[in-house]
Enzyme design. Structure first.
Site, PDB file in Angstrom:
ATOM      1  N   GLU A  70       0.995 -75.158 121.055  1.00 61.02           N
ATOM      2  CA  GLU A  70       2.199 -75.608 121.770  1.00 61.02           C
ATOM      3  C   GLU A  70       1.934 -77.142 121.884  1.00 61.02           C
ATOM      4  OE1 GLU A  70       5.493 -75.466 125.205  1.00 61.02           O
ATOM      5  OE2 GLU A  70       3.305 -75.610 125.560  1.00 61.02           O
ATOM      6  N   ASP A 124      -1.063 -73.455 125.651  1.00 54.66           N
ATOM      7  CA  ASP A 124      -0.061 -73.839 126.180  1.00 54.66           C
ATOM      8  C   ASP A 124      -0.474 -75.356 126.386  1.00 54.66           C
ATOM      9  OD1 ASP A 124       2.304 -73.544 128.046  1.00 54.66           O
ATOM     10  OD2 ASP A 124       1.155 -74.258 129.503  1.00 54.66           O
TER      11      ASP A 124
HETATM   12  C1  GLC Z   1       4.609 -74.657 128.365  1.00 51.69           C
HETATM   13  C2  GLC Z   1       5.229 -73.405 128.679  1.00 51.69           C
HETATM   14  C3  GLC Z   1       6.271 -73.222 129.791  1.00 51.69           C
HETATM   15  C4  GLC Z   1       5.426 -73.927 130.909  1.00 51.69           C
HETATM   16  C5  GLC Z   1       4.769 -75.303 130.833  1.00 51.69           C
HETATM   17  C6  GLC Z   1       3.691 -75.582 131.699  1.00 51.69           C
HETATM   18  O1  GLC Z   1       5.646 -75.730 127.984  1.00 51.69           O
HETATM   19  O2  GLC Z   1       5.962 -72.798 127.475  1.00 51.69           O
HETATM   20  O3  GLC Z   1       6.807 -72.109 130.041  1.00 51.69           O
HETATM   21  O4  GLC Z   1       6.224 -74.066 132.051  1.00 51.69           O
HETATM   22  O5  GLC Z   1       4.190 -75.157 129.431  1.00 51.69           O
HETATM   23  O6  GLC Z   1       2.748 -74.613 131.804  1.00 51.69           O
END
Ligand code: GLC
Length: 554
Positions: free
Chosen positions: A275, A215
């Site tokens: 991500e 994340d």
């Molecule tokens: C990422 C996740 C999202 C979350 C954010 C903070 O973008 O996919 O759902 O709110 O991180 O952790």
């Protein structure tokens, strides 16, 4: 005329490279299946649905966070990285689920949230209870305020969910949170923080986890310096040179090199996917074999349903994957964006995935008016194209049912902090997180026996698994057939474009004589020669209608 735009050396389908062309199904655990009737999905619920996943034909599942959490951000606010939220089960339930997935031949990917903990994490509680300058505060990013009495934030930065990015503590100091105030950012210069995450990676790897989704992977390394820039200054700084104080700094890769040694200490090596919302030119580093190994590319998710955009994006990302030695990733929907069936039924809006569909959601689904049928038709065509591409396809729970985004959730039932922190501006992400409809009826359409933590609309009945199972032409059957065909056809990672005369068409060939043709337009089109294997909508008089993809074998 055939033009070879991209040729990648064939990669053997060894144990070690299972992820390269995997179809990965994202489960949002609280909204998948509820085994104990508390209205919240759980791990035993997932275990009970493994036959469904197997029949669907995916290779792996990725679980969004299931860790103990106050759910200030749907579980992305983690209290304890090495446990299961009691509402979702126990570590034993996890072991049972992992074992059952493996027996079914499915891999397991879990989410790791390293940019921030929750404010209920024992470290943060200790930090609040400890004095300014203490070691406990060093695990986070604390600063004194400005102005008389330090009553103003150290800087005027905004959090990604809106509202200020600094919150004041009882003793007057402030802490940084890039997201909600319940999600304090960790200080990755702190050796204890670094060591602890290595421990977490080992903990889950030892419990049968095959891979990790990281994340906010581009946010860990920060260099705030002594004088904080203002928001206006921050916004003028380049985000793609590795020197931005907050995002995508070059040093972040030192962290992932350490993680890689942990991943590679297992057989087969554990995988990871970043991500990382970074400039495309900077994505390869995250995806390198010395780093996380793979990175999400959200380019198709941000594109309109448009042949030229799709072609450029595919060509570009295949080249990037070659550069990093990784395979690329395709995704149209996830828990953060409006479902693609809905996006494609709204007026085209280039770019910014998280904002696409925002106006429609804010209006409660009334303006602009959604063309639900066209949206789903295009989504099916896009997905069939996606499943023919080299690389991994990440599918989000419910897209296999052709679900639309749920609009009109009453404010008092909303959960997303993005909604609460941006009144009237951002309706948030709850509309794609509504519990899945398994059956036509029941208190929660078969999700569980105790209702549903977000309200399900009546139209879920006709989009339920029960309604679509075995129904000719249903989206569920399309996904099942496509995934089965993909598994039998896929070999190598080559893609060869087939030049055509129509700019609204896209056709490419894969090894095994596998050809995918998409008509993005409205006029029916001639098909190349070949046996029709599957189509996202019925052919019309041997022609490929608009908003339709077909696979052929030639
Ligand atoms: C990422 C996740 C999202 C979350 C954010 C903070 O973008 O996919 O759902 O709110 O991180 O952790």
């Amino acid at each position: 005329m055939t033009e070879v735009l991209e040729t990648v050396t064939a990669v053997p389908t060894a144990e070690e490279s299972w992820w390269r062309q995997a179809a990965v199904y994202q489960i949002y655990p609280r909204s998948f299946a509820d085994s104990n009737g508390d209205g919240m999905g759980d791990l035993p619920g997932i275990t009970s649905r493994i036959p469904y996943l197997k029949q669907l034909g995916v290779d792996a599942v990725w679980l969004s966070p299931f860790y103990p959490s106050a759910l200030a951000d749907g579980g992305y606010d983690v209290d304890d990285y090495r446990d299961v939220d009691p509402r979702l089960g126990t570590l034993d339930d996890f072991a049972e689920m992992a074992a059952a997935l493996h027996v079914a031949g499915l891999r397991l990917i879990v989410d790791v949230v390293p940019n921030h903990t929750s404010d209920r994490h024992e470290w943060f509680k200790e930090a609040l209870a400890s004095p300014k300058g203490s070691a406990a505060r060093e695990r986070y990013i604390f600063r004194d305020g400005t102005g008389p009495d330090g009553a103003q934030a150290p800087a005027d930065w905004e959090s990604i969910f809106g509202g200020p990015a600094w919150t004041r503590t009882a003793d007057g100091q402030w802490y940084l949170h890039s997201f909600a105030s319940e999600q304090p950012d960790l200080n990755w210069h702190n050796p204890e923080v670094r060591a602890d995450f290595l421990e977490t990676l080992r903990f889950w790897s030892d419990r049968g986890v095959d891979g990790f989704r990281i994340d906010v992977a581009h946010g860990l390394a920060k260099d705030l310096g002594d004088t904080l820039p203002s928001l206006a200054e921050l916004e003028t700084l380049a985000k793609d040179d590795g020197n931005h104080p907050l995002w995508d700094r070059d040093e972040v890769h030192e962290i992932y090199a350490e993680w890689r040694t942990v991943f590679n200490s297992y057989t087969p090596a554990r995988t990871a996917v970043a991500e990382a919302w970074v400039a495309a030119s900077r994505r390869a580093k995250y995806a390198s074999a010395e780093g996380l190994g793979q990175a999400f590319n959200f380019d198709l998710l941000e594109a309109d349903f448009d042949a030229a955009q799709f072609k450029d994006i595919i060509t570009f990302n295949l080249a990037l994957a070659t550069e990093s030695g990784s395979s690329t990733t395709w995704v149209f929907s996830n828990h953060d964006v409006v479902r693609h069936a809905t996006r494609y039924g709204l007026p085209a809006r280039n770019g910014n995935a998280t904002k696409q569909g925002a106006d429609w959601l804010l209006s409660g689904g009334t303006a602009p008016v959604l063309d639900a049928e066209l949206g789903l038709r295009r989504a099916r065509a896009a997905t069939l194209l996606e499943l023919a591409l080299p690389g991994s396809a990440y599918l989000y729970q419910g897209e296999e049912l052709g679900l639309h985004e749920v609009a009109g959730i009453p404010a008092e039932q909303r959960q997303d902090p993005a909604f609460f922190r941006n009144p009237g501006i951002d309706i948030g992400r709850d509309g794609c997180r509504v519990p899945l409809p398994w059956s036509r009826g029941g208190s929660s359409h078969g999700f569980g026996t105790g209702g549903s933590h977000l309200p399900q609309p009546d139209w879920f009945a006709d989009s339920s698994v029960e309604a679509e199972d075995g129904a000719a032409g249903s989206t569920l059957e399309l996904y099942r057939d496509a995934l089965a065909l993909r598994a039998s056809l896929q070999s190598g990672e080559e893609l060869e474009w087939i030049d055509g005369s129509r700019p609204d068409m896209l056709a490419f060939r894969r090894p095994n004589g596998w050809t995918s043709v998409t008509n993005f337009g409205t006029e029916p089109a001639e098909l190349p020669a070949g046996e029709v294997l599957i189509a996202s909508a019925p052919l019309e008089g041997g022609l490929l209608p608009g908003a339709t993809t077909v696979w052929l074998r030639s």
